[in-house]
Design an enzyme around this catalytic site. Structure first.
Site, PDB file in Angstrom:
ATOM      1  N   SER A  63      43.732  29.207  59.843  1.00  0.00           N
ATOM      2  CA  SER A  63      44.402  30.572  59.926  1.00  0.00           C
ATOM      3  C   SER A  63      45.073  31.038  60.990  1.00  0.00           C
ATOM      4  O   SER A  63      45.473  32.485  61.007  1.00  0.00           O
ATOM      5  CB  SER A  63      42.768  31.462  59.003  1.00  0.00           C
ATOM      6  OG  SER A  63      41.751  31.475  61.047  1.00  0.00           O
ATOM      7  N   THR A 103      33.974  38.315  48.523  1.00  0.00           N
ATOM      8  CA  THR A 103      33.464  38.356  47.321  1.00  0.00           C
ATOM      9  C   THR A 103      32.137  38.996  48.031  1.00  0.00           C
ATOM     10  O   THR A 103      31.518  38.816  49.278  1.00  0.00           O
ATOM     11  CB  THR A 103      32.674  37.095  46.648  1.00  0.00           C
ATOM     12  OG1 THR A 103      32.294  36.255  47.815  1.00  0.00           O
ATOM     13  CG2 THR A 103      34.052  36.404  46.036  1.00  0.00           C
ATOM     14  N   GLN A 106      23.876  52.303  29.693  1.00  0.00           N
ATOM     15  CA  GLN A 106      22.527  52.315  29.358  1.00  0.00           C
ATOM     16  C   GLN A 106      22.021  53.956  28.220  1.00  0.00           C
ATOM     17  O   GLN A 106      21.517  54.238  27.493  1.00  0.00           O
ATOM     18  CB  GLN A 106      21.113  52.087  29.979  1.00  0.00           C
ATOM     19  CG  GLN A 106      20.202  51.051  29.517  1.00  0.00           C
ATOM     20  CD  GLN A 106      20.087  50.530  28.527  1.00  0.00           C
ATOM     21  OE1 GLN A 106      20.951  49.916  28.148  1.00  0.00           O
ATOM     22  NE2 GLN A 106      19.362  50.771  27.696  1.00  0.00           N
ATOM     23  N   GLY A 122      24.474  53.976  22.307  1.00  0.00           N
ATOM     24  CA  GLY A 122      25.478  53.258  22.151  1.00  0.00           C
ATOM     25  C   GLY A 122      27.054  53.592  22.551  1.00  0.00           C
ATOM     26  O   GLY A 122      28.306  52.687  22.541  1.00  0.00           O
ATOM     27  N   GLU A 155      39.213  41.667  48.367  1.00  0.00           N
ATOM     28  CA  GLU A 155      38.539  42.187  49.888  1.00  0.00           C
ATOM     29  C   GLU A 155      37.581  41.090  50.115  1.00  0.00           C
ATOM     30  O   GLU A 155      36.758  41.874  51.253  1.00  0.00           O
ATOM     31  CB  GLU A 155      38.782  43.272  50.044  1.00  0.00           C
ATOM     32  CG  GLU A 155      39.531  44.264  50.059  1.00  0.00           C
ATOM     33  CD  GLU A 155      40.335  44.537  51.091  1.00  0.00           C
ATOM     34  OE1 GLU A 155      41.810  43.825  51.023  1.00  0.00           O
ATOM     35  OE2 GLU A 155      40.221  44.721  52.625  1.00  0.00           O
ATOM     36  N   PRO A 211      45.417  30.099  44.901  1.00  0.00           N
ATOM     37  CA  PRO A 211      45.375  29.137  43.643  1.00  0.00           C
ATOM     38  C   PRO A 211      43.648  28.418  44.634  1.00  0.00           C
ATOM     39  O   PRO A 211      43.049  28.100  44.081  1.00  0.00           O
ATOM     40  CB  PRO A 211      46.010  28.082  42.814  1.00  0.00           C
ATOM     41  CG  PRO A 211      47.670  29.165  43.095  1.00  0.00           C
ATOM     42  CD  PRO A 211      47.343  29.327  44.342  1.00  0.00           C
TER      43      PRO A 211
HETATM   44  C1  LIG Z   1      42.805  42.152  40.550  1.00  0.00           C
HETATM   45  C2  LIG Z   1      43.054  41.310  41.975  1.00  0.00           C
HETATM   46  C3  LIG Z   1      43.315  41.588  42.730  1.00  0.00           C
HETATM   47  C4  LIG Z   1      43.393  41.149  43.997  1.00  0.00           C
HETATM   48  N1  LIG Z   1      44.725  42.182  44.521  1.00  0.00           N
HETATM   49  C5  LIG Z   1      44.858  40.806  45.834  1.00  0.00           C
HETATM   50  C6  LIG Z   1      45.843  40.653  46.341  1.00  0.00           C
HETATM   51  O1  LIG Z   1      46.109  42.076  46.327  1.00  0.00           O
HETATM   52  N2  LIG Z   1      46.571  39.830  47.572  1.00  0.00           N
HETATM   53  C7  LIG Z   1      45.750  39.249  47.623  1.00  0.00           C
HETATM   54  O2  LIG Z   1      46.130  38.467  48.587  1.00  0.00           O
HETATM   55  N3  LIG Z   1      44.876  38.563  47.163  1.00  0.00           N
HETATM   56  C8  LIG Z   1      44.375  39.010  46.227  1.00  0.00           C
HETATM   57  N4  LIG Z   1      43.224  39.566  45.166  1.00  0.00           N
HETATM   58  C9  LIG Z   1      41.829  37.983  45.591  1.00  0.00           C
HETATM   59  C10 LIG Z   1      41.008  37.988  45.994  1.00  0.00           C
HETATM   60  O3  LIG Z   1      40.391  38.339  46.975  1.00  0.00           O
HETATM   61  C11 LIG Z   1      39.925  37.153  45.299  1.00  0.00           C
HETATM   62  O4  LIG Z   1      39.797  37.264  44.171  1.00  0.00           O
HETATM   63  C12 LIG Z   1      38.924  36.733  46.311  1.00  0.00           C
HETATM   64  O5  LIG Z   1      38.953  37.313  47.997  1.00  0.00           O
HETATM   65  C13 LIG Z   1      37.583  35.305  46.254  1.00  0.00           C
HETATM   66  O6  LIG Z   1      39.147  34.672  46.106  1.00  0.00           O
HETATM   67  P1  LIG Z   1      38.122  33.223  44.804  1.00  0.00           P
HETATM   68  O7  LIG Z   1      38.637  34.210  43.419  1.00  0.00           O
HETATM   69  O8  LIG Z   1      40.021  32.498  45.013  1.00  0.00           O
HETATM   70  O9  LIG Z   1      37.537  32.896  44.326  1.00  0.00           O
HETATM   71  P2  LIG Z   1      36.571  31.559  45.136  1.00  0.00           P
HETATM   72  O10 LIG Z   1      36.625  32.013  46.382  1.00  0.00           O
HETATM   73  O11 LIG Z   1      36.922  30.127  44.316  1.00  0.00           O
HETATM   74  O12 LIG Z   1      35.063  31.839  44.638  1.00  0.00           O
HETATM   75  C14 LIG Z   1      34.522  31.507  43.778  1.00  0.00           C
HETATM   76  C15 LIG Z   1      32.751  32.361  44.009  1.00  0.00           C
HETATM   77  O13 LIG Z   1      32.593  31.288  44.743  1.00  0.00           O
HETATM   78  C16 LIG Z   1      31.822  32.137  46.121  1.00  0.00           C
HETATM   79  N5  LIG Z   1      32.060  30.995  47.483  1.00  0.00           N
HETATM   80  C17 LIG Z   1      32.869  30.966  47.600  1.00  0.00           C
HETATM   81  N6  LIG Z   1      33.126  30.589  49.444  1.00  0.00           N
HETATM   82  C18 LIG Z   1      31.411  30.875  49.408  1.00  0.00           C
HETATM   83  C19 LIG Z   1      30.568  30.666  50.729  1.00  0.00           C
HETATM   84  N7  LIG Z   1      31.169  29.707  51.242  1.00  0.00           N
HETATM   85  N8  LIG Z   1      29.293  31.350  50.191  1.00  0.00           N
HETATM   86  C20 LIG Z   1      28.958  31.322  48.952  1.00  0.00           C
HETATM   87  N9  LIG Z   1      30.085  31.479  47.963  1.00  0.00           N
HETATM   88  C21 LIG Z   1      30.804  31.690  48.775  1.00  0.00           C
HETATM   89  C22 LIG Z   1      32.811  32.747  46.068  1.00  0.00           C
HETATM   90  O14 LIG Z   1      31.749  34.101  46.780  1.00  0.00           O
HETATM   91  C23 LIG Z   1      32.527  33.511  44.362  1.00  0.00           C
HETATM   92  O15 LIG Z   1      31.278  33.862  44.026  1.00  0.00           O
HETATM   93  C24 LIG Z   1      43.401  40.169  44.003  1.00  0.00           C
HETATM   94  C25 LIG Z   1      41.801  39.408  43.236  1.00  0.00           C
HETATM   95  C26 LIG Z   1      41.396  40.325  42.073  1.00  0.00           C
HETATM   96  C27 LIG Z   1      40.925  39.531  40.959  1.00  0.00           C
END
Ligand SMILES: Cc1cc2nc3c(=O)[nH]c(=O)nc-3n(C[C@H](O)[C@H](O)[C@H](O)COP(=O)(O)OP(=O)(O)OC[C@H]3O[C@@H](n4cnc5c(N)ncnc54)[C@H](O)[C@@H]3O)c2cc1C
Length: 408
Positions: free
Chosen positions: A184, A390, A361, A365, A388, A132
């Site tokens: 890490s 963002t 688009q 509809g 993997e 989280p």
């Molecule tokens: C459907 C799904 C499947 C997944 N499967 C797995 C899995 O199997 N195993 C696993 O471990 N994880 C998994 N994930 C997790 C996924 O890798 C994370 O959701 C992702 O790394 C982003 O982390 P967050 O959701 O906490 O977003 P956050 O890190 O909170 O980011 C929120 C926003 O802030 C932006 N942001 C954050 N830091 C910065 C920065 N330094 N500069 C600019 N922008 C920033 C991000 O780009 C994003 O737009 C999954 C996620 C989803 C939604």
């Protein structure tokens, strides 16, 4: 090193056509149903196991394709069928790669078969890293693994989130902190065997897209695993931690670069998934534009529509080329001096979002309804810019690699 060519060889074409047949005949027809049900499509995974697509052997064969194109080609075809179902089929691979990359031969031989099960009793596996409060910021991970020397056991506590197949997996691979001082570099990966007490599924997420793929929290409450479940073994971990402590004193550059190279090599696979979804939506839009008539002629007869299709196809082809380049670099051990792996994932995932929106688009509809697949493809495409790493994180990696500066 394989000679450079823009053409797939006969064997690759055969595999591609076989995968495409499975995607067209088995995956695509099931896509709408499992999207609505928001459940793991076990019967489809079983079908994939029966024909040999859901197996370690298949992925190993693709992975070791000397051109590097085996995995991107497979991902593109399966995700062309449907992203949610395809993720249910390849999700186990994420955990398997974690074991292949860090595990001993014995661990690979013991655990990977249990991740897949067999065609009569298919199993899945989960890779649990995100938390989280540790998404993009992996270093802030809190799940802790503490060694109980007397019992030669590791005790793991924490909450993982967003785990694909989390809680329904036979085998969970869990990343945890073993040395909080090292950020890490103080993380290690553990196998949590089937039925281990203390591991439970938390919330199962109701998602915007890829709804046939199960995503959930995984709670680890005093989970005890044998010492043999530490991937790579204790001796190797102790050596790695000692090296990391040494390097931390000197600045830590080499360790950081090794981790980055791994991501650069794996990200093109996600780019290829995005190419598959984008291509699927483009094909539906092209056919629709050729058959739908308004003002007495097919809508593709208008430049406003035809040019959109021209742009869509151009971007899809450009995305595939970036994915193939990065995959070729990875298999040939080329240094990613411009973060080419991240580039391919960034461009392909943004392309998938854009192209699937344009497809809606073009279908007007109809595109906005669940009678046609493009609205599902658009919902599915949104995941590629998030998991993997963002799009923002990809841009950070690229910018840092290009500039050598700690861009924030
Ligand atoms: C459907 C799904 C499947 C997944 N499967 C797995 C899995 O199997 N195993 C696993 O471990 N994880 C998994 N994930 C997790 C996924 O890798 C994370 O959701 C992702 O790394 C982003 O982390 P967050 O959701 O906490 O977003 P956050 O890190 O909170 O980011 C929120 C926003 O802030 C932006 N942001 C954050 N830091 C910065 C920065 N330094 N500069 C600019 N922008 C920033 C991000 O780009 C994003 O737009 C999954 C996620 C989803 C939604």
């Amino acid at each position: 090193m394989a000679e450079f060519t823009m053409e797939l060889n006969d064997e690759q074409k055969e595999v591609r056509d076989w995968l495409h047949g499975f995607a067209a005949d088995v995956i695509r027809p099931a896509a709408a149903e499992w999207d609505e049900r928001e459940e793991t499509p076990w019967p489809v995974i079983q079908e994939a196991a029966k024909v040999g697509i859901y197996s370690l052997d298949f992925y190993a064969q693709q992975y070791f394709d000397a051109t590097g194109l085996g995995i991107p080609m497979a991902m593109e075809e399966l995700f062309w069928g449907d992203a949610g179902i395809a993720l249910s089929i390849v999700g186990t691979g994420l955990a398997a790669v974690g074991v292949l990359a860090n595990g001993t031969e014995e661990q690979i031989g013991t655990w990977i078969p249990q991740m897949y099960g067999d065609a009569n009793d298919v199993k899945v596996a989960a890779f649990c890293s995100s938390e989280p409060d540790a998404g993009s910021d992996v270093a802030s991970m809190r799940t802790r693994a503490v060694y109980d020397e007397a019992k030669d056991e590791w005790v793991i506590n924490g909450t993982k989130t967003w785990a694909t197949n989390g809680g329904i997996a036979n085998v969970h691979v869990v990343v945890a902190v073993v040395d909080p001082e090292l950020g890490s570099k103080g993380h290690a990966s553990f196998i949590v065997p089937p039925g281990t007490p203390g591991l439970s599924q938390g919330q199962k997420f109701k998602k915007h897209g890829i709804r046939a793929s199960h995503t959930a929290e995984v709670i680890l409450d005093n989970v005890r695993v044998p010492g043999s479940c530490l991937l790579g073994g204790k001796e190797k971990l102790d050596e790695r931690l000692a090296r990391a402590r040494e390097r931390a004193k000197k600045g830590g550059e080499r360790v950081k670069n090794a981790a980055m190279a791994t991501f650069e090599a794996s990200r093109p696979a996600v780019g290829a998934m995005a190419v598959g979804t984008a291509r699927a939506a483009y094909e539906v839009a092209l056919e629709y534009a050729q058959t739908r008539e308004q003002f007495g002629r097919p809508i593709i007869d208008n430049q406003g529509v035809a040019f959109q299709l021209a742009d869509m196809r151009t971007q899809i082809d450009a995305a595939r080329l970036l994915v193939w380049r990065a995959s070729w670099m990875a298999i040939n051990g080329k240094p990613f001096t411009a973060a080419e792996g991240s580039m391919s994932k960034l461009f392909a995932s943004e392309t998938a979002k854009k192209v699937t929106a344009q497809a809606i688009q073009i279908l007007g509809g109809n595109g906005y309804t669940r009678e046609y697949p493009v609205e599902r493809m658009h919902r599915d495409a949104a995941i590629y810019t998030i998991f993997e790493g963002t799009s923002e994180i990809q841009r950070l990696v690229i910018a840092r690699t290009l500039s050598g500066m700690p861009i924030r």
